[in-house]
Structures are given as structure tokens and as C-alpha cells.
Design an enzyme around this catalytic site. Sequence first.
Site, mmCIF file in Angstrom:
data_model
loop_
_atom_site.group_PDB
_atom_site.id
_atom_site.type_symbol
_atom_site.label_atom_id
_atom_site.label_comp_id
_atom_site.label_asym_id
_atom_site.label_seq_id
_atom_site.Cartn_x
_atom_site.Cartn_y
_atom_site.Cartn_z
ATOM 1 N N HIS A 78 27.801 38.254 35.302
ATOM 2 C CA HIS A 78 28.353 38.967 36.443
ATOM 3 C C HIS A 78 29.615 39.725 36.038
ATOM 4 O O HIS A 78 30.151 39.522 34.953
ATOM 5 C CB HIS A 78 28.670 38.003 37.595
ATOM 6 C CG HIS A 78 27.449 37.474 38.284
ATOM 7 N ND1 HIS A 78 26.756 36.387 37.810
ATOM 8 C CD2 HIS A 78 26.807 37.887 39.409
ATOM 9 C CE1 HIS A 78 25.729 36.145 38.614
ATOM 10 N NE2 HIS A 78 25.733 37.040 39.591
ATOM 11 N N LYS B 22 34.204 38.309 39.638
ATOM 12 C CA LYS B 22 33.550 37.196 40.324
ATOM 13 C C LYS B 22 34.376 35.934 40.152
ATOM 14 O O LYS B 22 34.771 35.580 39.039
ATOM 15 C CB LYS B 22 32.132 36.991 39.792
ATOM 16 C CG LYS B 22 31.350 35.914 40.537
ATOM 17 C CD LYS B 22 29.892 35.918 40.131
ATOM 18 C CE LYS B 22 29.106 34.796 40.808
ATOM 19 N NZ LYS B 22 29.120 34.912 42.290
#
Length: 253
Positions: free
Chosen positions: A144, A148
Site C-alpha cells: 500500500h 496507510k
Amino acid sequence: MKIGIVGFYGKLGKANLEVIKEDEKASVAFGVSRSASEKGDDFGEIKVYKSIYNVKEECDGIIDFSNRSNIESSVKFALDKNIPLVIGTTGLTRDDEELIEDASRVIPILLSHNTGFGINVLLDLVKEACKLLNGFDIEIIEKHHNRKEDAPSGTSKMIFNSMKEANKNLYANFGRTGIDSKRKTDEVGFHSVRGGTIISDHDVIFAGNNEVITISHHAESDKSFASGALKALYYLKEKENGLYDMKEVLNND
């Protein structure tokens, strides 16, 4: 359908805005963001509030892809207005989940760590692979963007839980380090990558003797999650109460 977006200025909030604008039957009633000013912001014709408790506009449903700190207020707002709620926020605590479960006895709520269509098909694929590939070693690699906050991803936990339905002996090992890190039977390794602007990638590796099978999902845009969330909200509109997931939405087509 008039929709409130919680997490309006975030990546997924912007994706929700785009998807709703593309839908002739939907419109954005208001936005909520921790980044909004105390007096609220005017985003074109949309009012964006710092707190959902200050919202004056009426709406038919809420989509929340924000931060777990907003869960309690989003749930309370939806209960007060008696409207459906779609929650795609990850990193929830057990207390958050219990709050959502209690509220779902009164209003319809969909809770999913990933509202994309493809990833919810992948859950069935890895479950079936787990049944058929007995004795294969399993690893989950999730990637990600660098902003995040939680790790491992909620989606990777969904993948693990789906495989665990096929093999209850599986257990999670979150990363490996040290001189005594040899893998054990029924261990599923989790590995989290955070970097750049990666949207969401998940690889599930089944490694056997002399062969490897990898089942992968790559999200090319946050709009894949937003499209699923909007579809879920339409689905909830026909329900009185209950706690739902994306499989039920997909099976409704």
C-alpha cells in the site's frame, strides 16, 4: 440518493465523490473531514464539515472510508437519522466492531475492509485453493501507499480469515526476524510493504514441492472501492437492518 461522505478530503473520499458524480441517480449531500475548518468549507456546492454532528443537510445514506476515530460519530449519526451506513475503514478495534454490530440491529450496515468486486471474488479463490493444495506453504504479501496507517491491511486479514474457513489450523505470523525463524506447519506469513502511491496490491503465495501458485489482486484506482461502496449503499437502501458484507451485494446481481 443523497449521500454523505465521511473522509471527504482523503484518497477514498475523492474517489467516492467521482463515482457518485458519475451516477445519475446519486448526489453528494455533504462531506465530513478532520481537515475541514471549524466553520466548515465550501467545496463547490458541497458543504464539508469538521464534525458530522454539525451537519444540517438531509441524506439517504453514509459512506465512511475515513479513520476509526470517526466510527462512533458516523454510527450515531446514522442511527439518529435511521439511514444505511457503508463502512470501509480499516484498523478497527473489537470495541468498534461491537458498536457496529449493536447498531446493525436497528439500521442496515455494510462493513468491509475492501469493497472492491475483484478482491471479494479472490476470497473464494484462496479458500478453494486452501482446500485443494493441502500441505502447501502460504504467504500473504500486501502493498500500500506510504500514508496507510494500519498494518497488516484489513484486506489481508479478510484473505486469511477466508482461508481459515477451509483450514481451522492456520495461524498468522506477522513478519519474520531473528535466527530462529524457520516456518512451522500451518503458519501463514504476513508481509506489509508501504511505499509511494501504491493503491492496493495483494499476493497470496501457495508454495509446494517444485511448484508455486500465486493468486493476486491489483487495484489500479481507488474508484474500484468507491464503485463497490455505492453499489453496497443501493443494496442497503432496501434493507431494514442487519450487518452485511460485499459477498451478499455481489450475489444480489
